[in-house]
Design an enzyme around this catalytic site. Sequence first.
Site, PDB file in Angstrom:
ATOM      1  N   LYS A  22       0.857  -1.202   0.000  1.00  0.00           N
ATOM      2  CA  LYS A  22       0.000   0.000   0.000  1.00  0.00           C
ATOM      3  C   LYS A  22       0.892   1.251   0.000  1.00  0.00           C
ATOM      4  O   LYS A  22       0.657   2.183  -0.769  1.00  0.00           O
ATOM      5  CB  LYS A  22      -0.866   0.021   1.249  1.00  0.00           C
ATOM      6  CG  LYS A  22      -1.505   1.365   1.565  1.00  0.00           C
ATOM      7  CD  LYS A  22      -2.376   1.344   2.809  1.00  0.00           C
ATOM      8  CE  LYS A  22      -1.646   1.630   4.067  1.00  0.00           C
ATOM      9  NZ  LYS A  22      -1.375   3.057   4.350  1.00  0.00           N
ATOM     10  N   ASN A  23       1.928   1.234   0.840  1.00  0.00           N
ATOM     11  CA  ASN A  23       2.725   2.451   1.011  1.00  0.00           C
ATOM     12  C   ASN A  23       3.729   2.673  -0.106  1.00  0.00           C
ATOM     13  O   ASN A  23       4.381   3.722  -0.144  1.00  0.00           O
ATOM     14  CB  ASN A  23       3.398   2.444   2.386  1.00  0.00           C
ATOM     15  CG  ASN A  23       2.361   2.604   3.494  1.00  0.00           C
ATOM     16  OD1 ASN A  23       1.202   2.937   3.232  1.00  0.00           O
ATOM     17  ND2 ASN A  23       2.763   2.339   4.718  1.00  0.00           N
ATOM     18  N   CYS A 115      -5.129  12.242  12.057  1.00  0.00           N
ATOM     19  CA  CYS A 115      -5.871  10.975  12.156  1.00  0.00           C
ATOM     20  C   CYS A 115      -5.703  10.484  13.597  1.00  0.00           C
ATOM     21  O   CYS A 115      -5.098  11.133  14.434  1.00  0.00           O
ATOM     22  CB  CYS A 115      -5.325   9.961  11.167  1.00  0.00           C
ATOM     23  SG  CYS A 115      -3.669   9.452  11.564  1.00  0.00           S
ATOM     24  N   ARG A 120      -0.251  14.698  12.319  1.00  0.00           N
ATOM     25  CA  ARG A 120       0.195  14.488  10.939  1.00  0.00           C
ATOM     26  C   ARG A 120       0.397  15.795  10.150  1.00  0.00           C
ATOM     27  O   ARG A 120      -0.235  16.058   9.160  1.00  0.00           O
ATOM     28  CB  ARG A 120      -0.778  13.575  10.181  1.00  0.00           C
ATOM     29  CG  ARG A 120      -1.236  12.334  10.886  1.00  0.00           C
ATOM     30  CD  ARG A 120      -0.157  11.309  11.131  1.00  0.00           C
ATOM     31  NE  ARG A 120       0.371  10.690   9.941  1.00  0.00           N
ATOM     32  CZ  ARG A 120      -0.145   9.621   9.338  1.00  0.00           C
ATOM     33  NH1 ARG A 120      -1.251   9.111   9.788  1.00  0.00           N
ATOM     34  NH2 ARG A 120       0.426   9.094   8.267  1.00  0.00           N
ATOM     35  N   ASP A 301       4.646   0.881  12.041  1.00  0.00           N
ATOM     36  CA  ASP A 301       3.425   0.213  11.571  1.00  0.00           C
ATOM     37  C   ASP A 301       3.303  -1.213  12.097  1.00  0.00           C
ATOM     38  O   ASP A 301       2.232  -1.810  11.996  1.00  0.00           O
ATOM     39  CB  ASP A 301       3.377   0.200  10.036  1.00  0.00           C
ATOM     40  CG  ASP A 301       3.267   1.595   9.471  1.00  0.00           C
ATOM     41  OD1 ASP A 301       3.548   1.776   8.275  1.00  0.00           O
ATOM     42  OD2 ASP A 301       2.928   2.515  10.239  1.00  0.00           O
ATOM     43  N   ARG A 394      -8.489  -0.461   4.667  1.00  0.00           N
ATOM     44  CA  ARG A 394      -7.643   0.561   4.044  1.00  0.00           C
ATOM     45  C   ARG A 394      -6.291  -0.014   3.673  1.00  0.00           C
ATOM     46  O   ARG A 394      -5.670   0.423   2.700  1.00  0.00           O
ATOM     47  CB  ARG A 394      -7.438   1.735   5.031  1.00  0.00           C
ATOM     48  CG  ARG A 394      -8.683   2.556   5.280  1.00  0.00           C
ATOM     49  CD  ARG A 394      -8.346   3.778   6.102  1.00  0.00           C
ATOM     50  NE  ARG A 394      -7.245   4.506   5.480  1.00  0.00           N
ATOM     51  CZ  ARG A 394      -6.551   5.450   6.116  1.00  0.00           C
ATOM     52  NH1 ARG A 394      -6.839   5.751   7.360  1.00  0.00           N
ATOM     53  NH2 ARG A 394      -5.579   6.085   5.514  1.00  0.00           N
TER      54      ARG A 394
HETATM   55  C1  EPZ Z   1       4.169   7.052   6.053  1.00  0.00           C
HETATM   56  O1  EPZ Z   1       3.369   8.090   6.594  1.00  0.00           O
HETATM   57  C2  EPZ Z   1       3.282   5.817   6.005  1.00  0.00           C
HETATM   58  N1  EPZ Z   1       2.126   6.068   5.134  1.00  0.00           N
HETATM   59  C3  EPZ Z   1       2.799   5.480   7.413  1.00  0.00           C
HETATM   60  O2  EPZ Z   1       2.036   4.277   7.323  1.00  0.00           O
HETATM   61  C4  EPZ Z   1       4.029   5.217   8.294  1.00  0.00           C
HETATM   62  O3  EPZ Z   1       3.605   4.947   9.608  1.00  0.00           O
HETATM   63  C5  EPZ Z   1       4.922   6.458   8.283  1.00  0.00           C
HETATM   64  O4  EPZ Z   1       5.300   6.767   6.912  1.00  0.00           O
HETATM   65  C6  EPZ Z   1       6.206   6.249   9.088  1.00  0.00           C
HETATM   66  O5  EPZ Z   1       6.922   5.176   8.572  1.00  0.00           O
HETATM   67  C7  EPZ Z   1       2.299   6.008   3.792  1.00  0.00           C
HETATM   68  O6  EPZ Z   1       3.385   5.759   3.295  1.00  0.00           O
HETATM   69  C8  EPZ Z   1       1.078   6.268   2.947  1.00  0.00           C
HETATM   70  P1  EPZ Z   1       6.128  10.587   8.046  1.00  0.00           P
HETATM   71  P2  EPZ Z   1       3.906   9.625   6.562  1.00  0.00           P
HETATM   72  O7  EPZ Z   1       5.945  11.810   7.214  1.00  0.00           O
HETATM   73  O8  EPZ Z   1       4.620   9.876   5.309  1.00  0.00           O
HETATM   74  C9  EPZ Z   1       5.946  13.883  11.425  1.00  0.00           C
HETATM   75  C10 EPZ Z   1       0.211   2.861   7.723  1.00  0.00           C
HETATM   76  O9  EPZ Z   1      -0.252   2.350   8.765  1.00  0.00           O
HETATM   77  N2  EPZ Z   1       5.899  14.834  10.310  1.00  0.00           N
HETATM   78  O10 EPZ Z   1       7.393   9.813   7.952  1.00  0.00           O
HETATM   79  O11 EPZ Z   1       2.772  10.504   6.928  1.00  0.00           O
HETATM   80  C11 EPZ Z   1       4.661  13.079  11.530  1.00  0.00           C
HETATM   81  O12 EPZ Z   1       3.685  13.783  12.256  1.00  0.00           O
HETATM   82  C12 EPZ Z   1       0.652   4.317   7.735  1.00  0.00           C
HETATM   83  O13 EPZ Z   1       0.365   2.255   6.633  1.00  0.00           O
HETATM   84  C13 EPZ Z   1       5.968  16.198  10.572  1.00  0.00           C
HETATM   85  O14 EPZ Z   1       6.062  16.618  11.725  1.00  0.00           O
HETATM   86  O15 EPZ Z   1       4.931   9.590   7.785  1.00  0.00           O
HETATM   87  C14 EPZ Z   1       5.110  11.830  12.239  1.00  0.00           C
HETATM   88  O16 EPZ Z   1       5.143  12.075  13.632  1.00  0.00           O
HETATM   89  C15 EPZ Z   1       0.417   4.993   9.080  1.00  0.00           C
HETATM   90  N3  EPZ Z   1       5.919  17.071   9.537  1.00  0.00           N
HETATM   91  C16 EPZ Z   1       6.536  11.623  11.715  1.00  0.00           C
HETATM   92  O17 EPZ Z   1       6.953  12.898  11.189  1.00  0.00           O
HETATM   93  C17 EPZ Z   1       5.812  16.646   8.229  1.00  0.00           C
HETATM   94  O18 EPZ Z   1       5.780  17.500   7.308  1.00  0.00           O
HETATM   95  C18 EPZ Z   1       6.656  10.587  10.622  1.00  0.00           C
HETATM   96  O19 EPZ Z   1       5.833  11.009   9.562  1.00  0.00           O
HETATM   97  C19 EPZ Z   1       5.743  15.258   7.986  1.00  0.00           C
HETATM   98  C20 EPZ Z   1       5.793  14.373   9.032  1.00  0.00           C
END
Ligand code: EPZ
Length: 417
Positions: A22-23, A115, A120, A301, A394
């Site tokens: 998915k990711n 969420c 996020r 995850d 999802r």
């Molecule tokens: C991706 O989300 C994945 N989703 C998530 O999988 C996964 O948990 C996450 O990466 C971490 O590995 C997809 O790929 C579609 P991040 P993403 O940006 O890109 C903070 C699942 O269950 N952050 O690496 O949103 C954020 O709040 C999902 O399949 C900022 O502060 O993750 C979080 O605390 C859940 N500012 C941390 O960084 C930003 O601009 C990691 O977020 C972006 C992120």
Amino acid sequence: MAHYAVRESPPLRGEIPISTSKNAVLPIMCGALLTGGDVRIEKAPDLTDVRTLTALLRSCGCGVKREKDALIFNAESVNGAGDEESARRMRASVLILGPLLSRLGQARIALPGGCAIGQRPIDQHLKGMSALGAKIRMDHGGVTLTGHLRGATIYLDMPSVGATENLLMAATLAKGTTRIENAAKEPEVVDLANFLSAMGAHISGAGTSTITIEGVSSLHGVSWTPIEDRVEAGTMACACAITGGELLLRGARAEHLRSLLFKLSESGVHIKDTPTGLMVFGRAKQPFEIRTMVYPGFPTDLQAPMMAVACRTPGTSVFLETIFENRFMHAAELMRLGAHIRVENRVAVVEGTPQLTGAHVRATDLRAGAALILAGLCAEGETIVDDAGGHIDRGYDRIEEKLSAVGGLVRRIERTA
Ligand code: EPZ
């Protein structure tokens, strides 16, 4: 919307086919906006998130059609704005910003809401787009980006997966050289970079902390098979660790799951990497300590599925969730099954118990829902996992069929809307 009736199950035995990730699929679908040529994604899983993103891409004027297990995209006549409803429903919708801005010089989406697991924010995405020359306007719950992009050096304050992917896509058509420092190294980032390179992008360093992109004038269509879903594979490995037994996770790659496999081995589960996939056998017998980290650290995850394993593993296991601020909601639901868990901010301490008992529990988010199904496999009597929010669909393609095929007593019961 569905719920799942799960009963205590014998050791799982057999083979589970692992779907494409998915990711990996979601950012690659957005990457299709970068070209007017056909993009064919093979083995696209039939997930709610894929359908939601399909609706969003169509609302941008991108043609999408399904041909058996492939999705075919054509973005010859895209516009720069996505449907606000679809954008709000799924965080990954933010990933259309980079491609649309880079291709059209403008893009707008509704701000993807937070969420259950956290606020996020998208500040890193916007910081990078601004460095590439975008003008950013936030109004009416949305964000509009305009400008013709030029290469820049971007430093991410944290190695955000989504920000790395968004900026990687934006930089492919930006004029000049872009360097993304402190980039995410997840396998899904590498798969996206490989996909973009197959479209004619010039990218080096994907999978390391520094990715360099030489902008090109245009990209062409391509046919692509995304990598396997390492989170689905890890979830199924946890199912085996809970019930014992022996599973072949067909298509799973040890190289993408090393941190989980080390933890499972420490707990007494046996793992064997084979040319067709991962063999997992035996039950977890020893407690473990998990600190979720960015790749190649332990993936956030898989924290919830491993907590389900810990509930039935003798001894005291400890979890530290460093990525998301609110990702222990499954703990309260696991405690309804008799688990002994203490949560303090980002730390959860689990005392393994010899017996869980079935109850009615609620899926609070995608991975929590999967963890509750796994816990139900080793809970006396029947566990009802209420997924009124449709979280599990999802990210898991027919989880009940895959577990039932190897002896898991899991039934899906559709709920009328
Ligand atoms: C991706 O989300 C994945 N989703 C998530 O999988 C996964 O948990 C996450 O990466 C971490 O590995 C997809 O790929 C579609 P991040 P993403 O940006 O890109 C903070 C699942 O269950 N952050 O690496 O949103 C954020 O709040 C999902 O399949 C900022 O502060 O993750 C979080 O605390 C859940 N500012 C941390 O960084 C930003 O601009 C990691 O977020 C972006 C992120």
